[in-house]
Design an enzyme around this catalytic site. Structure first.
Site, short mmCIF file in Angstrom:
data_model
loop_
_atom_site.label_atom_id
_atom_site.label_comp_id
_atom_site.label_asym_id
_atom_site.label_seq_id
_atom_site.Cartn_x
_atom_site.Cartn_y
_atom_site.Cartn_z
N ASN A 152 -10.86 0.02 -0.19
CA ASN A 152 -8.11 -0.14 -0.48
C ASN A 152 -8.23 -0.31 -1.47
O ASN A 152 -7.92 -1.48 -1.86
CB ASN A 152 -7.80 -0.64 1.04
CG ASN A 152 -6.21 -0.77 0.40
OD1 ASN A 152 -6.11 -0.13 0.19
ND2 ASN A 152 -5.94 -1.15 1.60
N CYS A 196 1.10 -1.87 -0.45
CA CYS A 196 -0.18 -0.15 0.12
C CYS A 196 0.55 1.27 0.06
O CYS A 196 0.16 2.27 -0.35
CB CYS A 196 -0.73 -0.27 1.19
SG CYS A 196 -2.41 -1.65 1.15
N HIS A 202 -3.36 8.01 1.84
CA HIS A 202 -3.95 6.69 1.26
C HIS A 202 -4.78 5.89 2.08
O HIS A 202 -5.08 6.04 3.05
CB HIS A 202 -2.28 5.39 1.99
CG HIS A 202 -2.96 3.31 1.53
ND1 HIS A 202 -3.55 3.19 0.49
CD2 HIS A 202 -2.88 2.93 2.62
CE1 HIS A 202 -3.94 2.29 0.31
NE2 HIS A 202 -4.17 1.74 1.57
N1 ACO Z 1 -18.54 -7.95 8.51
C1 ACO Z 1 -18.93 -8.46 10.05
N2 ACO Z 1 -18.54 -8.26 11.46
C2 ACO Z 1 -17.08 -7.95 11.40
C3 ACO Z 1 -16.42 -8.77 9.67
C4 ACO Z 1 -17.47 -7.98 8.46
N3 ACO Z 1 -17.26 -8.13 7.02
N4 ACO Z 1 -15.19 -8.47 9.58
C5 ACO Z 1 -14.25 -8.86 11.15
N5 ACO Z 1 -16.10 -9.17 11.35
C6 ACO Z 1 -16.21 -9.02 13.27
C7 ACO Z 1 -15.37 -9.82 13.77
O1 ACO Z 1 -15.74 -11.27 13.85
C8 ACO Z 1 -15.77 -9.32 15.08
O2 ACO Z 1 -16.45 -10.56 15.50
P1 ACO Z 1 -15.87 -11.46 17.23
O3 ACO Z 1 -16.35 -9.66 18.00
O4 ACO Z 1 -17.53 -11.27 17.18
O5 ACO Z 1 -14.91 -11.96 16.84
C9 ACO Z 1 -16.21 -8.38 14.94
O6 ACO Z 1 -16.60 -8.03 14.08
C10 ACO Z 1 -14.61 -7.38 15.34
O7 ACO Z 1 -13.57 -7.59 14.64
P2 ACO Z 1 -12.69 -6.40 14.01
O8 ACO Z 1 -11.12 -6.88 13.52
O9 ACO Z 1 -11.87 -6.79 16.02
O10 ACO Z 1 -12.93 -5.00 14.08
P3 ACO Z 1 -11.71 -4.19 14.15
O11 ACO Z 1 -13.19 -3.57 14.33
O12 ACO Z 1 -10.79 -4.03 14.40
O13 ACO Z 1 -12.19 -3.71 12.11
C11 ACO Z 1 -11.22 -3.64 10.58
C12 ACO Z 1 -11.35 -3.96 11.74
C13 ACO Z 1 -12.01 -3.08 9.79
C14 ACO Z 1 -10.39 -4.63 9.32
C15 ACO Z 1 -9.95 -2.72 11.39
O14 ACO Z 1 -9.11 -3.77 12.05
C16 ACO Z 1 -8.96 -2.11 10.24
O15 ACO Z 1 -9.43 -1.71 9.30
N6 ACO Z 1 -7.60 -2.42 10.15
C17 ACO Z 1 -6.80 -1.73 9.58
C18 ACO Z 1 -6.63 -3.01 8.59
C19 ACO Z 1 -6.17 -2.02 7.07
O16 ACO Z 1 -6.62 -0.66 6.97
N7 ACO Z 1 -5.36 -2.71 6.42
C20 ACO Z 1 -5.71 -2.42 4.90
C21 ACO Z 1 -3.98 -2.88 4.38
S1 ACO Z 1 -2.69 -1.66 6.06
C22 ACO Z 1 -3.14 0.15 5.65
O17 ACO Z 1 -3.40 -0.19 3.92
C23 ACO Z 1 -2.99 0.75 6.41
#
Ligand code: ACO
Length: 329
Positions: free
Chosen positions: A286, A119, A256
């Site tokens: 993304n 990214c 980004h």
């Molecule tokens: N729909 C519904 N529920 C979901 C989904 C979905 N698509 N995905 C995960 N969940 C659930 C999980 O299973 C979890 O359930 P549980 O509590 O029963 O276990 C709950 O939602 C919370 O999951 P988390 O992973 O803790 O959710 P979080 O609030 O952290 O959000 C996310 C997840 C959006 C991926 C976040 O962590 C994030 O944005 N991280 C950064 C990742 C990123 O941007 N990566 C891109 C590449 S790197 C970069 O570009 C910077």
């Protein structure tokens, strides 16, 4: 008062982008994986993403973006002697996707190669191309970020497949003499970082020397999130300091586009109001290396970014890698 000596600047003269015509909405995704539109919007800000058609390759999107950027710049391939293409989803393991774009553009002079920083790829590619121009190694460069992430997603994994999309963006750079002050047009500063200890937080579980197949993206979202805001704010501030600028000098931040919450928190930390941040994550999701030039293209074409504006770019991705740049448009 002694005049500053002229220095070579890499001036951005055109930008272009390309998106596959197929749009996949959150509602559609919710029919195939256990998720909802509301969950995706609340956690990420994403409403839809574009998905490449069967047979549509990273190089096809990159070529279209490059052509659009050349047209805006009023230049043709005769003015270009360098193509640096950032991608984590190349057409083939080798040769570089950049060479296919070079061929598509009808160009057989100069050099073309890929940069792999996921990214952060566009900021890495921009840094490399600017160095070539500033040292006189190249006169004109195409800097491209292009991805078909849909090909490396595990479409049964709701925690990752909702986050990414396909697309490409390109910028044309040309060497011009500047005065050495921050009033010059062009790339004013770049800063790159990486830290390989975080491989397991964001990676693809395949590759030529491991499994022999392309593999699928795997991510510990919470872990990435934790590092993202800190790293992005640090690199944004470093890029500003590298040019002798402060947050007050910035006209637009082009971050980004991974997640709206990361974008907002980072802007807050650097001290720049959201009214000055270009956000396209709702439309593109993304797109990895393509996300910054895609957002830049949107904001140039809708008239927000104007000649003379000071742009701050910041990105982070797998590795981890992260990078920032300042450009006077
Ligand atoms: N729909 C519904 N529920 C979901 C989904 C979905 N698509 N995905 C995960 N969940 C659930 C999980 O299973 C979890 O359930 P549980 O509590 O029963 O276990 C709950 O939602 C919370 O999951 P988390 O992973 O803790 O959710 P979080 O609030 O952290 O959000 C996310 C997840 C959006 C991926 C976040 O962590 C994030 O944005 N991280 C950064 C990742 C990123 O941007 N990566 C891109 C590449 S790197 C970069 O570009 C910077």
């Amino acid at each position: 008062m002694s005049a500053r000596s002229a220095i070579r600047r890499a001036v951005a003269l055109g930008v272009g982008s390309a998106l596959p015509s197929r749009i996949l909405t959150n509602e559609e995704l919710a029919k195939t994986v256990d998720t909802t539109h509301d969950w995706i919007v609340e956690r990420t800000g994403i409403h839809q993403r574009h998905i490449a058609a069967e047979g549509q390759m990273t190089s096809d999107l990159a070529t279209d973006a490059a052509r659009a950027a050349l047209t805006m710049a009023g230049m043709d391939v005769g003015d270009i002697d360098l193509i640096v293409l950032a991608t984590a989803t190349p057409d083939q393991t080798f040769p570089a996707t950049a060479t296919r774009v070079q061929h598509n553009l009808g160009m057989s002079h100069g050099c073309a190669f890929d940069v792999q920083a996921v990214c952060s790829g566009f900021v890495y590619a921009l840094t490399v191309a600017a160095q070539f121009i500033e040292t006189g190694k190249a006169r004109g460069a195409l800097v491209i970020g292009a991805e078909t992430f849909s090909r490396i997603l595990d479409w049964s994994d709701r925690s990752t497949c909702v986050l990414f999309g396909d697309g490409a963006g390109a910028v044309v750079l040309r060497g011009e003499d500047g005065t050495g002050t921050t009033a010059d047009r062009g790339v004013l500063s770049t800063e790159l970082r990486s830290d390989g200890q975080h491989n397991a937080s964001l990676y693809v579980d395949g590759g030529p020397s491991t499994t022999g197949v392309a593999g699928h993206l795997r991510m510990n979202g919470r872990e990435v999130f934790k590092h993202a805001v800190r790293n992005l704010a640090e690199i944004g501030e470093a890029a500003l300091a590298g040019a002798g600028l402060t947050a007050d000098d910035v006209t637009w931040v082009i971050p980004h586009q991974a997640n709206a919450r990361i974008i907002t928190s980072t802007a807050q930390k650097i001290g720049i109001p959201m009214e000055q941040v270009i956000v396209t994550v709702q439309d593109h999701a993304n797109t990895s290396a393509a996300s910054i030039p895609l957002a830049m293209d949107v904001a140039v074409r809708d008239g927000r970014i104007k000649p003379g504006d000071l742009l701050l770019l910041e990105a982070m991705g797998g590795g981890f890698t992260w990078g920032g740049a300042t450009i006077r448009w």
